[in-house]
Design an enzyme around this catalytic site. Structure first.
Site, short mmCIF file in Angstrom:
data_model
loop_
_atom_site.label_atom_id
_atom_site.label_comp_id
_atom_site.label_asym_id
_atom_site.label_seq_id
_atom_site.Cartn_x
_atom_site.Cartn_y
_atom_site.Cartn_z
N LYS A 84 0.84 -1.20 0.00
CA LYS A 84 0.00 0.00 0.00
C LYS A 84 0.87 1.25 0.00
O LYS A 84 1.94 1.28 0.64
CB LYS A 84 -0.91 -0.03 1.23
CG LYS A 84 -1.97 1.06 1.29
CD LYS A 84 -2.90 0.81 2.47
CE LYS A 84 -3.97 1.88 2.58
NZ LYS A 84 -4.93 1.59 3.69
N SER A 157 -9.69 1.50 2.81
CA SER A 157 -8.89 2.40 1.99
C SER A 157 -7.84 1.64 1.20
O SER A 157 -7.22 2.15 0.30
CB SER A 157 -8.19 3.42 2.90
OG SER A 157 -7.22 2.77 3.73
N SER A 181 -10.31 -1.44 6.61
CA SER A 181 -9.71 -1.31 5.28
C SER A 181 -8.78 -2.43 4.85
O SER A 181 -8.17 -2.34 3.79
CB SER A 181 -8.98 0.04 5.18
OG SER A 181 -9.91 1.08 5.33
#
Length: 469
Positions: A84, A157, A181
């Site tokens: 990420k 997210s 998330s």
């Protein structure tokens, strides 16, 4: 893309690792195949922010040389993964989903990145996320597209971290979870995700949303693959004093012990009775599978979940305001509306109100801890609604029922820090993936891995993947 290549890109991480480490295929070949697939498919899927092709090729060549010399670092050696875009990575920007950070380059890696590289993994690049890891993508950034259907929500997210392994664009990814998330993208994209206990994985070198609730964990296509990645990341870290000193078990060694005799708790009123039909069927199927595998099903009553959902937003807001103090409000005009509103809420919080929230959070943690005196695992949905669409989620801030339906099964376990595993367990009538969670006591990820592995021995949901090639 041809059929042989598709077979490789959707192999289990453990299997492709075995083939690389045994010399049946070279890491350089697999890496090149993945980079070509990203180039072909990701312009539509938009899961990557940055592809680090040159660095990945070099890491793959080094892995092949080490393996040929008999130096095998472990199950991840030579396997392409991605992270990420809030984890610092030397040689690549780390934007945190924010245009104001698009040029930020760290002089050091996040601990998680270092540990993946030390394990011999090949880093393909950085994956797209929402702005600041909150609830919406910045208006200037296109959201990743769910490979099961472009109208379907891809989760937040860690949206890119869910899309990429589901689409065969990496063998595992790293996400973070502050309000759901890791779990939302895992469920929405039909893959497996582990949100470890808070403190199990170092947060050093990770941009924060809300530090006391931020969890870093793996997403992959099976429990075993996620467990391997967690094994590589977990453990104490001198650079992060909040990382737990508790020893990390050998998850793979414990994984095959099964669930016979384990007590699985469910609050049917809170879960099956309060969810849509597809989610309810998923939970009933999971209960049946676990019971047939030897688990004992127990009825429990989950403590005041509605209050946890209500408290999560202001608690997150205060910590987010602190995390953005250097750029907000001084660069307010460069923020998207969702993240800006959260920071403003946190900045205006009175100390007495915040202390009241902290007291309730502490009470919730204690009550959930007490549940694990009676059961080993809890079975809960990821959300009350399955197969939600991008259009539906665009109205989340104005639809209080939708907000509750999407948040009431995730936020409590960020407030308490308990570990969870998300597993694919069904499909909606229109083919969208449906996932569910198992939750364990603090630092009992070993139980999650055992239960997830056992469940995936008798089901095939995790073996299905979208037809996008």
């Amino acid at each position: 893309m041809n059929a042989a290549n598709d077979e490789i890109v959707f192999l289990d991480l453990l299997e492709v690792g075995r083939r690389i480490q045994s010399g049946l295929i070279r890491s350089a070949e697999v890496t090149e195949l993945m980079l070509a697939r990203i180039e072909s498919l990701d312009p539509k899927l938009k899961s990557y922010v940055t592809v680090t092709g040159d660095a990945a090729r070099e890491q793959a060549r080094n892995a092949d040389a080490e393996i040929a010399a008999g130096h095998i670092r472990g199950a991840l050696h030579g396997v392409p993964v991605a992270v990420k875009d809030l984890l610092w990575t030397v040689g690549a920007p780390t934007s945190h989903g924010m245009p104001i950070h698009r040029d930020f380059r760290s002089a050091e890696n996040a601990t998680v990145v270092d540990r993946l590289l030390d394990s011999g993994a090949v880093l393909l690049g950085k994956l797209q996320q929402t702005e600041g890891a909150y609830g919406a993508h910045h208006p200037s950034i296109a959201a990743p597209v769910n490979p099961w259907g472009e109208s379907l929500w891809s989760g937040v997210s860690s949206s890119g971290s869910g899309v990429a392994p589901a689409a065969g664009l990496c063998f595992a990814s790293i996400g973070t979870d502050t309000g759901g998330s890791i779990r939302y993208p895992a469920a929405a994209n039909g893959i497996t995700g582990i949100k470890p206990s808070w403190g199990r994985v170092s947060r050093y070198g990770a941009f924060e949303l809300a530090g006391s609730m931020d969890h870093i964990g793996p997403l992959a296509r099976s429990t075993a693959d996620a467990a391997v990645v967690l094994q590589a990341m977990a453990g104490a870290d001198s650079r992060d004093p909040t990382a737990s000193l508790a020893p990390v078990p050998d998850y793979l060694a414990m994984m095959t012990r099964g669930v016979r005799g384990l007590r699985v708790g469910i609050d049917r009123r809170w879960t099956i009775d309060a969810a849509d039909e597809a989610t309810g069927e998923c939970l009933i199927g999971a209960l049946d599978s676990l019971q047939r595998l030897g688990a004992q099903i127990e009825t429990v009553s989950f403590p005041a979940p509605e209050q946890g959902v209500e408290d999560w937003v202001p608690l997150c807001a205060v910590e987010t305001a602190l995390a953005h103090a250097d750029t907000f409000p001084s660069r307010r005009e460069e923020y998207g509306p969702s993240l800006a509103a959260l920071i403003e809420l946190g900045s205006g919080m009175r100390a007495t109100d915040y202390q009241r929230l902290l007291a309730r959070r502490s009470e919730l943690r204690g009550r959930v801890d007490a549940l694990f005196g009676d059961v080993d695992l809890l079975l809960v949905p990821v959300a009350a609604r399955a197969g939600v669409t991008v259009d539906q989620m665009s109205k989340l801030g104005d639809d209080l029922q939708l907000f509750s339906d999407m948040m009431r099964y995730t936020t409590p376990f960020d407030l308490t820090g308990h570990p969870t595993i998300t597993l694919p367990g069904g499909r909606t009538p229109n083919g969208a993936p449906v996932g569910f969670q198992l939750v364990a006591g603090q630092f009992r990820e070993d139980l999650l891995v055992r239960a997830g592995w056992a469940y995936q021995q008798v089901t095939r949901w995790h073996l299905q993947h979208p037809d996008i090639s």
